[in-house]
Design a protein around this motif. Sequence first.
Motif, PDB file in Angstrom:
ATOM      1  N   LYS A  16       0.850  -1.194   0.000  1.00  0.00           N
ATOM      2  CA  LYS A  16       0.000   0.000   0.000  1.00  0.00           C
ATOM      3  C   LYS A  16       0.881   1.237   0.000  1.00  0.00           C
ATOM      4  CE  LYS A  16      -3.905  -2.377   0.924  1.00  0.00           C
ATOM      5  NZ  LYS A  16      -5.111  -2.423   0.055  1.00  0.00           N
ATOM      6  N   LYS A  17       0.331   2.357  -0.490  1.00  0.00           N
ATOM      7  CA  LYS A  17       1.093   3.605  -0.511  1.00  0.00           C
ATOM      8  C   LYS A  17       1.301   4.167   0.889  1.00  0.00           C
ATOM      9  CE  LYS A  17      -0.188   5.065  -5.182  1.00  0.00           C
ATOM     10  NZ  LYS A  17      -0.829   6.129  -6.004  1.00  0.00           N
ATOM     11  N   SER A  18       0.372   3.926   1.779  1.00  0.00           N
ATOM     12  CA  SER A  18       0.503   4.421   3.146  1.00  0.00           C
ATOM     13  C   SER A  18      -0.245   3.515   4.100  1.00  0.00           C
ATOM     14  CB  SER A  18      -0.043   5.851   3.258  1.00  0.00           C
ATOM     15  OG  SER A  18      -1.452   5.848   3.181  1.00  0.00           O
ATOM     16  N   ALA A  19       0.045   3.678   5.375  1.00  0.00           N
ATOM     17  CA  ALA A  19      -0.611   2.863   6.399  1.00  0.00           C
ATOM     18  C   ALA A  19      -2.112   3.155   6.474  1.00  0.00           C
ATOM     19  CB  ALA A  19       0.049   3.114   7.753  1.00  0.00           C
ATOM     20  N   ARG A  20      -2.513   4.343   6.061  1.00  0.00           N
ATOM     21  CA  ARG A  20      -3.930   4.724   6.127  1.00  0.00           C
ATOM     22  C   ARG A  20      -4.816   3.903   5.191  1.00  0.00           C
ATOM     23  NH1 ARG A  20      -4.685   9.618   8.736  1.00  0.00           N
ATOM     24  NH2 ARG A  20      -2.760  10.788   9.189  1.00  0.00           N
ATOM     25  N   GLU A  21      -4.226   3.283   4.192  1.00  0.00           N
ATOM     26  CA  GLU A  21      -5.004   2.526   3.219  1.00  0.00           C
ATOM     27  C   GLU A  21      -5.422   1.147   3.727  1.00  0.00           C
ATOM     28  OE1 GLU A  21      -3.286   2.362  -0.638  1.00  0.00           O
ATOM     29  OE2 GLU A  21      -2.921   4.508  -0.760  1.00  0.00           O
ATOM     30  N   TRP A  22      -4.885   0.737   4.864  1.00  0.00           N
ATOM     31  CA  TRP A  22      -5.251  -0.569   5.417  1.00  0.00           C
ATOM     32  C   TRP A  22      -6.499  -0.437   6.294  1.00  0.00           C
ATOM     33  CZ3 TRP A  22      -2.468  -5.048   4.299  1.00  0.00           C
ATOM     34  CH2 TRP A  22      -1.254  -4.865   3.653  1.00  0.00           C
ATOM     35  N   ASP A  23      -7.365  -1.434   6.205  1.00  0.00           N
ATOM     36  CA  ASP A  23      -8.588  -1.462   7.034  1.00  0.00           C
ATOM     37  C   ASP A  23      -8.340  -2.242   8.325  1.00  0.00           C
ATOM     38  OD1 ASP A  23     -10.035  -0.097   5.049  1.00  0.00           O
ATOM     39  OD2 ASP A  23     -10.465  -1.983   3.994  1.00  0.00           O
ATOM     40  N   ASN A  24      -9.219  -1.998   9.281  1.00  0.00           N
ATOM     41  CA  ASN A  24      -9.235  -2.769  10.535  1.00  0.00           C
ATOM     42  C   ASN A  24      -7.894  -2.720  11.264  1.00  0.00           C
ATOM     43  OD1 ASN A  24     -11.924  -3.601   9.927  1.00  0.00           O
ATOM     44  ND2 ASN A  24     -11.100  -5.247   8.644  1.00  0.00           N
ATOM     45  N   THR A  25      -7.331  -1.543  11.373  1.00  0.00           N
ATOM     46  CA  THR A  25      -6.032  -1.415  12.032  1.00  0.00           C
ATOM     47  C   THR A  25      -6.164  -0.742  13.394  1.00  0.00           C
ATOM     48  OG1 THR A  25      -5.568   0.695  10.940  1.00  0.00           O
ATOM     49  CG2 THR A  25      -4.785  -1.307   9.841  1.00  0.00           C
ATOM     50  N   PHE A  26      -5.178  -0.962  14.220  1.00  0.00           N
ATOM     51  CA  PHE A  26      -5.093  -0.289  15.510  1.00  0.00           C
ATOM     52  C   PHE A  26      -3.625  -0.225  15.918  1.00  0.00           C
ATOM     53  CE2 PHE A  26      -5.362  -4.780  16.434  1.00  0.00           C
ATOM     54  CZ  PHE A  26      -4.518  -4.984  17.507  1.00  0.00           C
ATOM     55  N   VAL A  27      -3.327   0.657  16.843  1.00  0.00           N
ATOM     56  CA  VAL A  27      -1.951   0.838  17.305  1.00  0.00           C
ATOM     57  C   VAL A  27      -1.821   0.293  18.723  1.00  0.00           C
ATOM     58  CG1 VAL A  27      -0.133   2.497  17.843  1.00  0.00           C
ATOM     59  CG2 VAL A  27      -1.641   2.887  15.870  1.00  0.00           C
ATOM     60  N   ALA A  28      -0.772  -0.476  18.945  1.00  0.00           N
ATOM     61  CA  ALA A  28      -0.508  -1.012  20.277  1.00  0.00           C
ATOM     62  C   ALA A  28       0.996  -1.133  20.462  1.00  0.00           C
ATOM     63  CB  ALA A  28      -1.181  -2.364  20.458  1.00  0.00           C
ATOM     64  N   ARG A  29       1.413  -1.200  21.693  1.00  0.00           N
ATOM     65  CA  ARG A  29       2.835  -1.316  21.989  1.00  0.00           C
ATOM     66  C   ARG A  29       3.210  -2.797  22.115  1.00  0.00           C
ATOM     67  NH1 ARG A  29       6.241   2.627  23.285  1.00  0.00           N
ATOM     68  NH2 ARG A  29       4.518   4.078  23.729  1.00  0.00           N
TER      69      ARG A  29
END
Length: 217
Positions: free
Chosen positions: A141-154
């Motif tokens: 993908k061109k950027s991380a924003r283009e992915w669905d169903n994502t979340f950020v965690a450590r």
Amino acid sequence: MGSDLTLEFEFRNKRFRDAEKGLRSFHHHLKASWDGSAKVLSQELRAFLDEIAQAMVLRHSGAWPGGTGSETLSKRSGKMLQSIVDSVVVNGQTFSTIRGTIGGSMIAGVQEFGATIKPKKAKYLTVPLPAALNSDGTPRKKSAREWDNTFVARSKAGNLIIFQRRGTQIVPLYVLKTSVTIPPRLGMRKTLDVGLPYFVEKSMDAIVRAVATAKGA
């Protein structure tokens, strides 16, 4: 030169004592065929820079990710390497104006000199992990924003990761970094430095042959 001046020089392990006579003769014939000799030099310079470009292609065309080492890069899309090949330019019609250049894209410059990259607007850089890459190492993908169903965690190691939910699976896609340091690995300057003496010798041989041909014509 005065008649009492003695010059000596060595070329290819042969010492010439009557250098004045030889240099006068060479200068006379070189001047007589100056344009032709300059053309030879231009051709030799172009060939030399093309060889440097091809050396870069060969060195950095290993398959991703195994081709990446301390002095090598894996070939991905091939755009950076092609930019080096396309960058070769030789201009000028005389010895004093002939100039040759070789470079490449901005990415090639970064890989040649190294750099520390920081985000310009966002807080973090998104560095793709294997799941976000194609088999050749190019981003899916061109950027991380283009992915669905994502979340950020450590992660357990303390890194911020962008994950994607795929049914019951949690897949790491990107690691978030405040900066990324890229070491110099292209090696174009080093290759140019190593090849320069051979270029000079080959060019002078070609010029001497051109002058000799012009003399015999």
